[in-house]
Design an enzyme around this catalytic site. Structure first.
Site, PDB file in Angstrom:
ATOM      1  N   GLY A  11       0.863  -1.171   0.000  1.00  0.00           N
ATOM      2  CA  GLY A  11       0.000   0.000   0.000  1.00  0.00           C
ATOM      3  C   GLY A  11       0.897   1.218   0.000  1.00  0.00           C
ATOM      4  CB  CYS A  12       2.020   3.376  -1.849  1.00  0.00           C
ATOM      5  SG  CYS A  12       2.851   1.838  -2.060  1.00  0.00           S
ATOM      6  N   GLY A  13       1.460   5.900  -0.497  1.00  0.00           N
ATOM      7  CA  GLY A  13       0.993   7.248  -0.761  1.00  0.00           C
ATOM      8  C   GLY A  13       1.852   7.840  -1.853  1.00  0.00           C
TER       9      GLY A  13
END
Lengths: 361, 503
Positions: A11-13
């Site tokens: 998951g990430c930004g």
């Protein structure tokens, strides 16, 4: 053939900025924007890509390479010397960061492929193709050496750490670029590895990616059919190479490439006028194995622009905004407002519809 | 003639207390197991094949069909059928025939493959709420496309697309000729194919005029007997298939005896009434790959390059290289039939011992075409042992564009896989030409059941895609990463290109 193909999930930004007038800005903005989204990462990977940072070497390919040990560097440089004119070679400028205790050896090279070398002649390759081949070769054949940036007048900076730490480590604020992208990572199944952080780049393409490509298995096999070697243990690599194949090799424009990668549904295609319907039907048929399925939001940078886009049903967030000649894109609105408190326009792009921002003139 | 020493396989029994002597069993049995004895029904259990027609049509539930408890003395080496076949061969001097796919207990790799599913990091997708796409196009795909801007500024295709078969789901009905099955059975399949937006295949028996209305859902086949083949026939359907071989009987031709060639079949096959319809083992104008190329292009010429040409082969040891040659010879579709595939009639010795399973063959072919960079040049149809949607999904993940169904389609018409298709006595009216039997199979009624089956499998396939977190079938196709092998040795895993469970 190996059946032990690997895939990394995370998951990430992400965040991106482009100044359409080409005005170069320091890396401090993108870092500030990204740091607001620290809870989207877990410190196991962050990175930046910047365009316009090496104007003095803009005709040369800038290789950023990480080495696990000196032997890898020796082997790699031996290969480079044989095939490239190395204009400049230097250790990547870094600053000590307390929390980053271990890092690979990171070097950068400004190079131009030699045209008369045997390995090159036999294949009759253009410079770009030869560079791609070099990257594939080093990454797959020289254990412990990773080329993580190979474009002109651009570069990627990435490693294991929070976005602020990586920015300080690579002294990001000292570079000035007209496009910046950044990424903070929340890997869930692989130990943090410097090469596994985003962005992923090839030539001028850079990708930062939040999500998982659930169609990774077939996308990978599709790319392998065209000679790509997927070595970096992550599905984001697939995205980079798909853009390279569709845009650079097959000559599709960026919008068409995005349409192939996150295609409209058949029910929408069936309602189109005849010509467009035929075009879209063929696009889906021919690029079926390139369709990126599963949740993602992606920022795709290249020397002339920045593209943000989502999967076909928008399973991951993406917000875009404009102010003057600047376009912002990020996982969260707050990350944009952190560096641009009052944008003229701010919106959430629809599923599968790319936001394309290009340099003017 | 003395009584056969081959022990009967089944015991047909009638509960005489329940029996109301309505004689429906006599009427229904295509095998003449039952006869009227004046005061009760007589049973010749040697003839029983356990097709269960009588069981279902007995109004009093008076009939049971049991496996004969009398076997030869048990022997771990000499099995029941080893001994029984020798006795039958001793009595007849012939080759024991059989129908349907092999019932031998060879390992079924589909049963050793498990499919992935999403948890947390990638969301699953609910097919009841989100679009879930199964549409599939079969045919040659160019490696890349070129566009130009149309007058309205929208993209217009510049590349000329080769002809494609459009399927609303990745299923097709496998070739079964008129002759091997009844016209009503063919009609049933044709009605279903049209309703479902998929295709059926004529098999090698020509195209009956009653099937013509379904031509936009039909692949016409050209096999070694060339029955019913002329330019009209080639142009009648949406594609043409050259049949080289069949999974159940690789390397073997076919023989429909003259007594099974009444006027209607003779007309369809374009042969005289009562003559044997012989399909030679090889096509007599194809003795090598370049001959195949000539036939492919002869057909393309005859159809003015408007129809994809499929080449059907049996899965044999060297199938990957053969398939590669077929693609390079110009085929738009390669149809691979695994050795568990069905047949109307084949020698048991061939059916049970020649060829290889579809799982291995499919994996090898898909990988080979990718290694050679020509996977886009042809679609792959996998056939021969697809028993459920799970098998279909696994075949697609291994690399098939679509799967072909035959046995499962016949089961919807009443078939119980008794394996006696070759006798022409099918009590369900499927693999028979006897008018009193074929009339039982009402195409309209049974087409609905067949449509139900494909709808059910399509729903199941959408559930699988949703669990995988993808919403289009092309994201499963060839995505072996979403499969894991359980209990398979490393070499088999390597051939299939899948990781073991737990990795």
């Amino acid at each position: 053939m190996s059946h032990n193909f690997h895939k990394d999930i995370s998951g990430c930004g992400l965040a991106g900025i482009i100044n359409k007038d080409g005005k170069r800005i320091s890396g401090s903005s993108i870092s500030k924007s990204l740091c607001l989204m620290n809870d989207r990462g877990n410190g196991l990977g962050a990175g930046y890509a910047a365009y316009g940072i090496y104007p003095e070497y803009k005709e040369l390919y800038a290789f950023h390479i990480m080495y696990d040990e000196p032997a890898c560097q020796r082997d790699t440089e031996e290969y480079l010397k044989k095939n490239y004119r190395i204009e400049k070679k230097e250790p990547m400028p870094t600053a000590p960061v307390e929390s980053i205790t271990i890092s690979p050896m990171i070097w950068r090279y400004f190079v131009k492929p030699l045209s008369e070398k045997a390995e090159r002649d036999a294949a009759d390759l253009r410079d770009d193709d030869f560079v791609v081949r070099t990257v594939m070769k080093i990454n797959s054949e020289i254990g412990g050496a990773y080329v993580f940036s190979s474009g002109k007048n651009m570069g990627a900076f990435k490693g294991v750490g929070m976005p602020g730490e990586i920015a300080r480590f690579f002294r990001i604020e000292e570079y000035e670029g007209y496009i910046w992208t950044g990424h903070t990572r929340f890997p869930t199944n692989t130990p943090g590895w410097w090469g596994g952080a985003h962005p992923f780049t090839l030539l001028d393409w850079s990708i930062v990616h939040n999500g998982e490509i659930s169609s990774y298995g077939i996308n990978k096999r599709y790319l392998e059919m065209y000679g790509y070697k997927l070595t970096l243990l992550t599905d984001t690599e697939v995205v980079t190479y798909l853009f390279d194949l569709l845009v650079r090799k097959h000559g599709l424009d960026v919008l068409t490439a995005c349409t192939a990668l996150a295609s409209p549904f058949w029910k929408n295609i069936d309602d189109l006028q005849e010509d467009e319907k035929n075009a879209m039907t063929a696009l889906r048929m021919v690029y079926a194995s390139a369709l990126m399925n599963g949740p993602f939001s992606i920022l795709f940078g290249h020397s002339k622009g920045l593209v943000g886009f989502n999967d076909r049903i928008k399973l991951r967030p993406l917000v875009a905004a404009t102010k003057g000649k600047t376009v912002y894109m990020a996982s969260e609105e707050s990350a944009i407002r952190e560096i641009c408190p009052s944008p003229e326009k701010i919106w959430a792009p629809r599923a599968g519809e790319p936001v394309i921002a290009e340099l003017e003139g | 003639m003395f009584k056969s020493l081959a022990v009967p396989e089944f015991l047909a029994k009638i509960d005489q207390i329940k029996c109301i002597k309505c004689k429906r069993c006599i009427q229904n049995c295509g095998w003449s197991v039952y006869a009227w004895g004046g005061d009760k029904v007589l049973i010749d259990t040697f003839k029983c094949v356990k097709c269960l027609r009588c069981y279902h049509y007995c109004p009093e539930e008076a009939i049971t069909i049991e496996d004969n408890p009398v076997k030869y003395r048990s022997n771990a080496n000499w099995g029941f059928y080893n001994i029984r076949n020798i006795k039958r061969q001793a009595e007849t001097g012939g080759i024991p025939l059989t129908g349907m796919g092999s019932d031998m207990p060879y390992p079924v790799l589909f049963d050793s493959l498990l499919i992935d599913a999403c948890q947390v990091t990638n969301p699953s997708i609910d097919p009841l709420r989100e679009p879930m796409e199964l549409r599939t196009y079969l045919g040659k795909k160019p490696a890349k496309l070129e566009f130009e801007n149309g007058p309205d500024g929208k993209p217009k295709l510049k590349t000329k697309m080769p002809p494609q078969i459009k399927l609303e789901a990745p299923f097709i009905f496998a070739p079964m000729s008129y002759g091997s099955i009844s016209l009503n059975a063919q009609k049933t399949i044709a009605i279903a194919a049209k309703e479902l937006g998929i295709v059926m295949n004529t098999g090698e028996g020509g195209l009956h005029e009653d099937i013509y209305p379904y031509r936009s859902n039909i692949i016409v086949q050209v096999a070694s007997g060339r029955f019913g083949v002329n330019p009209d026939y080639l142009n009648a359907g949406v594609a043409v298939e050259i049949k080289i071989g069949q999974g159940a009987k690789p390397g073997i031709g076919g023989h429909l005896p003259g007594e099974k060639i009444p006027l209607d079949i003779a007309k369809t096959r374009m042969i005289p009434v009562g003559t044997d319809a012989i399909s030679p083992a090889p096509q007599h104008d194809i003795y090598s790959i370049e001959d195949l190329r000539q036939l492919i292009f002869a057909i393309k010429e005859a159809t003015n390059y408007t129809k994809p040409v499929s080449v059907k082969i049996a899965a044999v040891h060297n199938v990957a290289a053969i398939a590669s040659g077929i693609v390079r010879a110009g085929a738009d579709i390669v149809y691979i039939d695994g050795f568990r595939g069905g047949t109307g009639a084949a020698p048991s010795i061939i059916r049970d011992h020649l060829g290889i399973p579809i799982e291995h063959a499919l994996a090898a072919v898909d990988e080979r075409l990718r290694q050679e960079g020509i996977r886009n040049e042809a679609s792959i149809i996998a056939a021969g042992g697809i028993r459920s949607c799970a098998d279909a999904a696994k075949a697609i993940a291994l690399g098939a564009d679509a799967v072909a169904l035959a046995t499962s389609a016949l089961i919807t018409m009443g078939c119980t896989v008794c394996g006696k298709c070759y006798t022409g006595n099918c009590s369900w009216g499927i693999t028979t030409q006897r008018p009193e039997l074929t009339v039982r199979l009402d195409p309209e009624v049974y087409a609905e059941r067949l449509i139900n089956l494909i709808h059910a499998w399509s729903h199941e396939l959408k559930e699988i895609l949703g669990a995988l977190g993808v919403n289009a079938i092309e994201s499963l196709r060839g995505s072996r990463e979403r499969l894991r092998g359980i209990g398979l040795d490393s070499q088999t895993l390597d051939i299939l290109g899948v990781k073991p469970v737990g990795r």
